[in-house]
Design an enzyme around this catalytic site. Structure first.
Site, PDB file in Angstrom:
ATOM      1  N   ARG A   1      -4.611  13.325  -2.619  1.00 36.32           N
ATOM      2  CA  ARG A   1      -4.621  11.878  -2.821  1.00 36.32           C
ATOM      3  C   ARG A   1      -4.619  11.553  -4.310  1.00 36.32           C
ATOM      4  O   ARG A   1      -5.129  12.316  -5.131  1.00 36.32           O
ATOM      5  CB  ARG A   1      -5.872  11.239  -2.203  1.00 36.32           C
ATOM      6  CG  ARG A   1      -5.947  11.285  -0.682  1.00 36.32           C
ATOM      7  CD  ARG A   1      -4.971  10.347  -0.010  1.00 36.32           C
ATOM      8  NE  ARG A   1      -5.121  10.342   1.427  1.00 36.32           N
ATOM      9  CZ  ARG A   1      -4.582  11.252   2.259  1.00 36.32           C
ATOM     10  NH1 ARG A   1      -3.865  12.247   1.769  1.00 36.32           N
ATOM     11  NH2 ARG A   1      -4.766  11.154   3.546  1.00 36.32           N
TER      12      ARG A   1
ATOM     13  N   LYS B   1       2.018  -4.209   6.566  1.00 36.50           N
ATOM     14  CA  LYS B   1       2.443  -4.276   5.159  1.00 36.50           C
ATOM     15  C   LYS B   1       3.969  -4.194   5.041  1.00 36.50           C
ATOM     16  O   LYS B   1       4.565  -4.863   4.195  1.00 36.50           O
ATOM     17  CB  LYS B   1       1.779  -3.143   4.355  1.00 36.50           C
ATOM     18  CG  LYS B   1       0.281  -3.353   4.139  1.00 36.50           C
ATOM     19  CD  LYS B   1       0.014  -4.540   3.247  1.00 36.50           C
ATOM     20  CE  LYS B   1      -1.451  -4.771   2.978  1.00 36.50           C
ATOM     21  NZ  LYS B   1      -1.707  -6.018   2.229  1.00 36.50           N
TER      22      LYS B   1
ATOM     23  N   HIS C   1     -13.157   3.894   2.043  1.00 36.50           N
ATOM     24  CA  HIS C   1     -12.246   4.979   1.678  1.00 36.50           C
ATOM     25  C   HIS C   1     -13.063   6.155   1.132  1.00 36.50           C
ATOM     26  O   HIS C   1     -14.263   6.051   0.914  1.00 36.50           O
ATOM     27  CB  HIS C   1     -11.232   4.500   0.644  1.00 36.50           C
ATOM     28  CG  HIS C   1     -10.171   3.639   1.231  1.00 36.50           C
ATOM     29  ND1 HIS C   1     -10.242   2.262   1.219  1.00 36.50           N
ATOM     30  CD2 HIS C   1      -9.030   3.942   1.882  1.00 36.50           C
ATOM     31  CE1 HIS C   1      -9.185   1.772   1.829  1.00 36.50           C
ATOM     32  NE2 HIS C   1      -8.424   2.756   2.242  1.00 36.50           N
TER      33      HIS C   1
ATOM     34  N   SER D   1       0.848  -1.197   0.000  1.00 34.55           N
ATOM     35  CA  SER D   1       0.000   0.000   0.000  1.00 34.55           C
ATOM     36  C   SER D   1       0.883   1.247   0.000  1.00 34.55           C
ATOM     37  O   SER D   1       2.015   1.208   0.488  1.00 34.55           O
ATOM     38  CB  SER D   1      -0.842  -0.021   1.268  1.00 34.55           C
ATOM     39  OG  SER D   1      -1.323   1.258   1.559  1.00 34.55           O
ATOM     40  N   SER D   2       0.325   2.359  -0.490  1.00 31.22           N
ATOM     41  CA  SER D   2       1.105   3.603  -0.474  1.00 31.22           C
ATOM     42  C   SER D   2       1.277   4.150   0.943  1.00 31.22           C
ATOM     43  O   SER D   2       2.109   5.027   1.175  1.00 31.22           O
ATOM     44  CB  SER D   2       0.451   4.662  -1.366  1.00 31.22           C
ATOM     45  OG  SER D   2      -0.874   4.899  -0.955  1.00 31.22           O
ATOM     46  N   CYS D   3       0.504   3.625   1.914  1.00 30.54           N
ATOM     47  CA  CYS D   3       0.619   4.159   3.283  1.00 30.54           C
ATOM     48  C   CYS D   3       1.850   3.648   4.020  1.00 30.54           C
ATOM     49  O   CYS D   3       2.102   4.036   5.155  1.00 30.54           O
ATOM     50  CB  CYS D   3      -0.643   3.880   4.082  1.00 30.54           C
ATOM     51  SG  CYS D   3      -0.824   2.161   4.531  1.00 30.54           S
TER      52      CYS D   3
ATOM     53  N   TYR E   1      -1.866  -0.798   9.951  1.00 30.96           N
ATOM     54  CA  TYR E   1      -1.928  -1.406   8.617  1.00 30.96           C
ATOM     55  C   TYR E   1      -0.556  -1.296   7.934  1.00 30.96           C
ATOM     56  O   TYR E   1      -0.058  -2.267   7.359  1.00 30.96           O
ATOM     57  CB  TYR E   1      -2.996  -0.668   7.812  1.00 30.96           C
ATOM     58  CG  TYR E   1      -3.246  -1.215   6.438  1.00 30.96           C
ATOM     59  CD1 TYR E   1      -3.871  -2.440   6.260  1.00 30.96           C
ATOM     60  CD2 TYR E   1      -2.881  -0.490   5.305  1.00 30.96           C
ATOM     61  CE1 TYR E   1      -4.123  -2.931   4.992  1.00 30.96           C
ATOM     62  CE2 TYR E   1      -3.135  -0.975   4.033  1.00 30.96           C
ATOM     63  CZ  TYR E   1      -3.758  -2.192   3.878  1.00 30.96           C
ATOM     64  OH  TYR E   1      -4.011  -2.679   2.620  1.00 30.96           O
TER      65      TYR E   1
ATOM     66  N   THR F   1      -1.391   2.476  -5.182  1.00 32.26           N
ATOM     67  CA  THR F   1      -1.917   3.698  -4.599  1.00 32.26           C
ATOM     68  C   THR F   1      -3.379   3.455  -4.183  1.00 32.26           C
ATOM     69  O   THR F   1      -3.875   2.336  -4.280  1.00 32.26           O
ATOM     70  CB  THR F   1      -1.804   4.862  -5.607  1.00 32.26           C
ATOM     71  OG1 THR F   1      -2.139   6.059  -4.941  1.00 32.26           O
ATOM     72  CG2 THR F   1      -2.742   4.671  -6.804  1.00 32.26           C
TER      73      THR F   1
ATOM     74  N   TRP G   1     -15.362  14.798   5.155  1.00 30.90           N
ATOM     75  CA  TRP G   1     -14.524  14.725   6.354  1.00 30.90           C
ATOM     76  C   TRP G   1     -13.239  15.535   6.206  1.00 30.90           C
ATOM     77  O   TRP G   1     -12.659  15.613   5.111  1.00 30.90           O
ATOM     78  CB  TRP G   1     -14.116  13.288   6.665  1.00 30.90           C
ATOM     79  CG  TRP G   1     -15.246  12.393   7.047  1.00 30.90           C
ATOM     80  CD1 TRP G   1     -16.553  12.741   7.236  1.00 30.90           C
ATOM     81  CD2 TRP G   1     -15.161  10.985   7.267  1.00 30.90           C
ATOM     82  NE1 TRP G   1     -17.287  11.630   7.570  1.00 30.90           N
ATOM     83  CE2 TRP G   1     -16.460  10.546   7.603  1.00 30.90           C
ATOM     84  CE3 TRP G   1     -14.129  10.041   7.228  1.00 30.90           C
ATOM     85  CZ2 TRP G   1     -16.748   9.213   7.882  1.00 30.90           C
ATOM     86  CZ3 TRP G   1     -14.401   8.721   7.509  1.00 30.90           C
ATOM     87  CH2 TRP G   1     -15.696   8.307   7.842  1.00 30.90           C
TER      88      TRP G   1
END
Ligand code: GDP
Length: 306
Positions: A210, A141, A180, A108-110, A137, A165, A203
């Site tokens: 992003r 990963k 998401h 993941s990109s995170c 998370y 992404t 939010w």
């Protein structure tokens, strides 16, 4: 990857896994091993061991994971860490034990540091602190990436890791508490239009940036890399362009045809300020995303809601 190769897609009912299955099926692959989570609990070590012993797949796409948006990640921190570590540890280790020819792990990109320079290059991994809302998370990963790298170094396994992404598209989750941002906005604008509401709540501040990729582009990239990439280093999969959450909300508003206003709920977290992938590496290998954000959102909206 020969057309009759035995391929296990872990997570074939999830958004990424089901897109990979569609892509491979379209290319003529047909020898799949597929198990739902009811049939095989991937968190269970002995169940995964027995499954690999019996099926002995040749290729593995590891697309099974517990996933969610900013609120779910931030709330169910223990579950995100525990479940993802168990799933990936079991599959990666059994792929080594049962001589899988090649495994692809989806990250993941995170995984990149919260304040890393942008766009995010693969080498920025582990150079700084993570974003807190999705730290559990991301840690899981990162462990998966290191598992693949370490089994390659110690045991010569051809295990590769790819970093998609933010994804959207067919098979997405529209639960407003767990999803998401993109599916959430499509649903909120659609329902606001039907109910003639005056506003839609977005939010955070709307300023975070992003990048969004259609899951069919992701599947195309995964199959491309499974066929063409055998190196230890991770590879980003993205479109290379981003926009602010406010711009995204305005785009979804236009596509859905909602005429009211946006209201920002700043009691909700923004998350990381920006996470744009540097896609030079995959582009140089010969792959590029092809579905534009506008066309992709239109298609999803029409298919799912109209
Ligand atoms: P992230 O990329 O890990 O931060 O995960 P999300 O896709 O859940 O959130 C991305 C950004 O969109 C964050 O700044 C959220 O606060 C913002 N956002 C705005 N409205 C929503 C919404 O309705 N749902 C979600 N999940 N995020 C939203």
């Amino acid at each position: 990857m020969e057309k009759n190769a035995k391929i296990y897609i872990a997570g074939h009912r999830g958004m990424a896994g089901s897109a990979i299955l569609r892509k491979l099926t379209n290319e003529g692959y047909q020898n799949f091993v597929l198990k739902t989570s009811n049939e095989l609990d991937l968190r269970n070590q002995s169940a995964v061991e027995a499954f690999f012993e019996q099926e002995k797949p040749e290729y593995v796409f590891l697309a099974a994971a517990k996933v969610g948006g900013i609120l779910a990640n931030n709330t169910y921190r223990a579950d995100f860490l525990y479940e993802n570590l168990m799933i990936q540890n079991n599959i990666i280790h059994q792929s080594y034990v049962h001589n899988v020819k090649k495994l692809m792990f989806l990250g993941s990109s995170c995984i990149y540091p919260k304040l890393a320079p942008q766009p995010l290059k693969e080498e920025y991994l582990l150079t700084g602190e993570l974003e807190s809302t999705n730290e559990s998370y991301a840690i899981a990963k990162i462990a998966g990436i290191k598992m693949c790298e370490s089994y390659r170094l110690q045991y010569n396994c051809n295990f590769i890791s790819v970093m998609p992404t933010n994804l959207y598209g067919e098979g997405d989750n529209y639960d407003l508490q767990k999803s998401h941002v993109l599916p959430a906005l499509i649903r909120k604008f659609h329902e606001a239009k039907l109910q003639n509401s005056h506003f839609v709540e977005v939010w955070g501040t709307g300023t975070p940036l992003r990048e969004f990729m259609n899951v069919d582009d992701l599947a195309d990239a995964c199959v491309f890399l499974m066929k063409n990439y055998d190196q230890p280093e991770i590879v980003n999969i993205g479109v290379g362009e981003d926009l602010s959450i406010k711009e995204l909300a305005l785009l979804v508003k236009e596509i859905v045809g909602f005429t009211g206003e946006l209201r920002f709920d700043t009691s909700k977290p923004d998350g990381t300020p920006r996470k744009l992938m540097d896609t030079s590496k995959i582009n140089n290998l010969g792959w590029k995303a092809s579905i534009s954000l506008k066309d992709g959102i239109k298609k999803v909206y029409e298919t799912k809601f109209l």
